[in-house]
Design a protein around this motif. Structure first.
Motif, mmCIF file in Angstrom:
data_model
loop_
_atom_site.group_PDB
_atom_site.id
_atom_site.type_symbol
_atom_site.label_atom_id
_atom_site.label_comp_id
_atom_site.label_asym_id
_atom_site.label_seq_id
_atom_site.Cartn_x
_atom_site.Cartn_y
_atom_site.Cartn_z
ATOM 1 N N ALA A 72 0.849 -1.190 0.000
ATOM 2 C CA ALA A 72 0.000 0.000 0.000
ATOM 3 C C ALA A 72 0.881 1.234 0.000
ATOM 4 N N PHE A 73 0.537 2.214 -0.847
ATOM 5 C CA PHE A 73 1.336 3.436 -0.873
ATOM 6 C C PHE A 73 0.455 4.641 -1.165
ATOM 7 N N HIS A 74 0.857 5.778 -0.599
ATOM 8 C CA HIS A 74 0.124 7.028 -0.758
ATOM 9 C C HIS A 74 0.545 7.699 -2.065
ATOM 10 N N PRO A 75 -0.379 8.375 -2.775
ATOM 11 C CA PRO A 75 -0.002 9.068 -4.020
ATOM 12 C C PRO A 75 1.151 10.051 -3.853
ATOM 13 N N ASP A 76 1.325 10.629 -2.648
ATOM 14 C CA ASP A 76 2.421 11.570 -2.423
ATOM 15 C C ASP A 76 3.785 10.930 -2.632
ATOM 16 N N LEU A 77 3.871 9.603 -2.525
ATOM 17 C CA LEU A 77 5.140 8.914 -2.747
ATOM 18 C C LEU A 77 5.674 9.176 -4.146
ATOM 19 N N LEU A 78 4.763 9.422 -5.110
ATOM 20 C CA LEU A 78 5.149 9.480 -6.523
ATOM 21 C C LEU A 78 5.249 10.877 -7.098
ATOM 22 N N HIS A 79 4.812 11.900 -6.376
ATOM 23 C CA HIS A 79 4.559 13.183 -7.018
ATOM 24 C C HIS A 79 5.771 13.854 -7.660
ATOM 25 N N PHE A 113 18.322 8.261 -0.314
ATOM 26 C CA PHE A 113 18.089 7.492 -1.534
ATOM 27 C C PHE A 113 16.914 6.521 -1.402
ATOM 28 N N SER A 114 16.392 6.362 -0.198
ATOM 29 C CA SER A 114 15.382 5.335 0.046
ATOM 30 C C SER A 114 14.168 5.477 -0.861
ATOM 31 N N GLN A 115 13.610 6.682 -0.940
ATOM 32 C CA GLN A 115 12.403 6.874 -1.733
ATOM 33 C C GLN A 115 12.674 6.688 -3.211
ATOM 34 N N ASP A 116 13.835 7.154 -3.694
ATOM 35 C CA ASP A 116 14.194 6.971 -5.100
ATOM 36 C C ASP A 116 14.236 5.491 -5.454
ATOM 37 N N VAL A 117 14.853 4.695 -4.579
ATOM 38 C CA VAL A 117 14.988 3.265 -4.848
ATOM 39 C C VAL A 117 13.626 2.580 -4.813
ATOM 40 N N LEU A 118 12.813 2.894 -3.804
ATOM 41 C CA LEU A 118 11.494 2.268 -3.683
ATOM 42 C C LEU A 118 10.606 2.591 -4.878
ATOM 43 N N VAL A 119 10.631 3.850 -5.319
ATOM 44 C CA VAL A 119 9.792 4.241 -6.455
ATOM 45 C C VAL A 119 10.279 3.568 -7.736
ATOM 46 N N SER A 120 11.587 3.453 -7.914
ATOM 47 C CA SER A 120 12.097 2.788 -9.119
ATOM 48 C C SER A 120 11.715 1.308 -9.122
ATOM 49 N N GLN A 121 11.750 0.667 -7.951
ATOM 50 C CA GLN A 121 11.332 -0.735 -7.871
ATOM 51 C C GLN A 121 9.828 -0.878 -8.107
ATOM 52 N N LEU A 122 9.061 0.065 -7.594
ATOM 53 C CA LEU A 122 7.620 0.062 -7.834
ATOM 54 C C LEU A 122 7.315 0.226 -9.316
ATOM 55 N N ASP A 123 8.085 1.061 -9.993
ATOM 56 C CA ASP A 123 7.925 1.258 -11.432
ATOM 57 C C ASP A 123 8.112 -0.061 -12.177
ATOM 58 N N VAL A 124 9.136 -0.825 -11.796
ATOM 59 C CA VAL A 124 9.382 -2.129 -12.416
ATOM 60 C C VAL A 124 8.204 -3.071 -12.155
ATOM 61 N N LEU A 125 7.712 -3.090 -10.926
ATOM 62 C CA LEU A 125 6.591 -3.952 -10.577
ATOM 63 C C LEU A 125 5.364 -3.633 -11.420
ATOM 64 N N LEU A 126 5.075 -2.352 -11.614
ATOM 65 C CA LEU A 126 3.907 -1.956 -12.391
ATOM 66 C C LEU A 126 4.105 -2.226 -13.881
ATOM 67 N N ASN A 127 5.327 -2.128 -14.364
ATOM 68 C CA ASN A 127 5.590 -2.484 -15.757
ATOM 69 C C ASN A 127 5.314 -3.965 -16.004
ATOM 70 N N TYR A 128 5.729 -4.806 -15.071
ATOM 71 C CA TYR A 128 5.413 -6.231 -15.179
ATOM 72 C C TYR A 128 3.899 -6.445 -15.143
ATOM 73 N N ALA A 129 3.227 -5.779 -14.214
ATOM 74 C CA ALA A 129 1.780 -5.929 -14.099
ATOM 75 C C ALA A 129 1.089 -5.507 -15.388
ATOM 76 N N ASN A 130 1.562 -4.414 -15.990
ATOM 77 C CA ASN A 130 0.965 -3.939 -17.237
ATOM 78 C C ASN A 130 1.130 -4.974 -18.347
ATOM 79 N N ARG A 131 2.312 -5.579 -18.415
ATOM 80 C CA ARG A 131 2.547 -6.628 -19.415
ATOM 81 C C ARG A 131 1.596 -7.805 -19.208
#
Length: 306
Positions: free
Chosen positions: A108-115, A165-183
């Motif tokens: 679960a993540f808040h939209p503010d994580l990505l802004h 760097f924590s948020q940068d790393v988490l968001v980049s990993q989340l991006d990968v997860l969503l790319n897989y989900a989209n596929r």
């Protein structure tokens, strides 16, 4: 059962979410990862009423028996295991849900994580977060292993002490997860007949499209969306309130504030220029609305995140 607005519990933060469902307190203010096997056999959260979540949620649920009410559709977990929920939408467990053999994980993540990241602009394009989708995503063993691998990497980072760097790393990993989900989503649903659009789905699509436009535009009104959907403003607000606990104006304000946050963090526009871009004639009204919804002025919000 029809619920009134007062029946809905609004979960505005990750902490609200974990407390409501009895999950451990989050290690990050904007994100949490939950091992569902540790909550096997827990009482159904429906005992405390339906929840209006202002968070994105991704859940890989194994051995869950039953359905979850998502808007006014039943979200079926009979075969598929990967499910997606968007902010501003209501979920409620069916009273017959059996979690005695539950396993998997929940993110679960808040939209503010990505802004302040490009991922924020991509979220509207992920159709699997829509009310229109009412069955969990089916994954092959190989696909499930790939998704689990990304989640495991996120768990390792999530468990580390927070640094710059924590948020940068988490968001980049989340991006990968969503790319897989989209596929995987497109692999499953491209050849299927789309679910019939209902009024709520149509409203969500119109709201998303309105704020996706570039340049200055008038402030959206309840009348604008009611006219586009060929219903009365009162009927639209009553429908939205019955399904989500929020009326049309509240949905508009939520989308407006999310767009404002994106502009404040991703552009060099001044607060006044941001207000004009969003359609406010008077910047003071924008600042008052922003502070009433976030607790911060636009300038303070920009400073607090950067």
């Amino acid at each position: 059962m029809k619920h009134t607005a007062k029946d809905f519990r609004v979960l505005a933060s990750v902490s609200d979410f974990t407390q409501h469902f009895g999950f451990p307190s989050p290690a990050h203010p904007l994100l949490t990862i939950v091992d569902l096997a540790q909550h096997r056999g827990a009482p159904a959260p429906s005992l405390v009423g339906p929840a209006f979540r202002q968070l994105y949620i991704i859940a890989l649920k194994k051995n869950l028996k039953g359905t979850i009410q998502y808007g006014h559709r039943a979200y079926d977990f009979s075969e598929g295991v990967l499910a997606f929920y968007a902010p501003g939408q209501m979920c409620e467990n069916n009273e017959t849900v059996d979690t005695s053999e539950l396993s998997g994980w929940l993110l679960a993540f808040h939209p503010d994580l990505l802004h302040k990241y490009p991922l924020a602009q991509k979220m509207a394009g992920y159709g699997f977060f829509s009310y229109q989708v009412h069955e969990a995503l089916h994954l092959s063993a190989r696909e499930e292993a790939m998704v689990d691998g990304v989640l495991h990497s996120m768990q390792l980072e999530y468990g580390q002490p927070t640094d710059g760097f924590s948020q940068d790393v988490l968001v980049s990993q989340l991006d990968v997860l969503l790319n897989y989900a989209n596929r995987f989503y497109h692999r499953q649903f491209l050849t299927r007949r789309p679910a019939e659009h209902d009024l709520l789905s149509s409203f969500e699509a119109l709201l998303t499209a309105y704020f996706a436009q570039g340049g200055e535009q008038p402030l959206p009104t309840v009348q604008h969306f009611a006219d586009a959907l060929h219903v009365s403003p009162a009927y639209l607000s009553d429908l939205l309130r019955s399904l989500t606990g929020q009326n049309t104006q509240q949905h508009i304000h939520h989308a407006l504030i999310e767009r404002a946050k994106q502009l404040l963090l991703s552009t060099s526009l001044t607060v006044n220029e941001t207000a004009f871009r969003l359609g406010f004639e008077y910047p003071q009204y924008f600042s008052r609305l922003f502070k009433s919804k976030t607790g911060l002025t636009p300038a303070a919000y920009r400073f607090s995140v950067h």
